[in-house]
Design an enzyme around this catalytic site. Sequence first.
Site, PDB file in Angstrom:
ATOM      1  N   ARG A 197       0.857  -1.189   0.000  1.00  0.00           N
ATOM      2  CA  ARG A 197       0.000   0.000   0.000  1.00  0.00           C
ATOM      3  C   ARG A 197       0.893   1.238   0.000  1.00  0.00           C
ATOM      4  O   ARG A 197       1.503   1.583   1.006  1.00  0.00           O
ATOM      5  CB  ARG A 197      -0.925   0.008   1.227  1.00  0.00           C
ATOM      6  N   LYS A 254      -4.020   6.834  10.452  1.00  0.00           N
ATOM      7  CA  LYS A 254      -4.584   7.892   9.630  1.00  0.00           C
ATOM      8  C   LYS A 254      -5.909   8.327  10.225  1.00  0.00           C
ATOM      9  O   LYS A 254      -6.560   7.576  10.954  1.00  0.00           O
ATOM     10  CB  LYS A 254      -4.778   7.432   8.184  1.00  0.00           C
ATOM     11  N   SER A 298     -12.504  -2.709   0.704  1.00  0.00           N
ATOM     12  CA  SER A 298     -12.691  -2.115   2.030  1.00  0.00           C
ATOM     13  C   SER A 298     -14.157  -1.757   2.262  1.00  0.00           C
ATOM     14  O   SER A 298     -14.838  -1.288   1.344  1.00  0.00           O
ATOM     15  CB  SER A 298     -11.863  -0.835   2.170  1.00  0.00           C
TER      16      SER A 298
END
Length: 207
Positions: A31, A129, A100
């Site tokens: 990622r 995050k 997701s």
Amino acid sequence: MSRLAAFYPVVDSADWIRRLVPVGVKLVQLRIKDRTAAEVRREVRAALAICVPRRVQLVVNDYWHIALDEGADFIHLGQEDLAGADLKAIRARHVKLGVSTHDDTELERALGVAPDYVALGPIYPTSLKSMPWAPQGLDRLGEWKRRIGRVPLVAIGGITLERAAGCLAAGADCAAVVSDVTRHLDPLGRAASWISATRAASMSPVA
């Protein structure tokens, strides 16, 4: 039919993959954020060069067009990227797809594309995050698993080795892990501990 390992580290470089594969990692997500397309392509190419000969399943996050160009066979898409992806092209290449989800609407959208796994998060608070969703908790994992049936369920967000057993018992087939490995004082030792702790966990089939 391939298998989805219970330990699923998420990393941001091929160098991390190069370090983790010798420890015994069998499933890993690349990622990458805030890099140029050329840089991402180099990382994907390098990651595949490490994973393919060792039969490690590499999942490329978001950059589906680069993943297809470079020959990756598993892609993970967030909801925004899902909306813009060429799903026909992805499926035509027989590439597997993880999606997701964070709420009911996103789960419905994900199931509509027949995913090879569904990810739910964040399960616990995470500092990685800023996220608009409150922690989902273990009960939501159980709910999601009942709703998706045989589709593998990946738990992500704030998951540590100490929390892994609870996630798997609640219904997750797999725990995606970021900080608990990459920010650990001994990341390779931590990864080895994860592998040992999850070795007995069931392995979920991915068509």
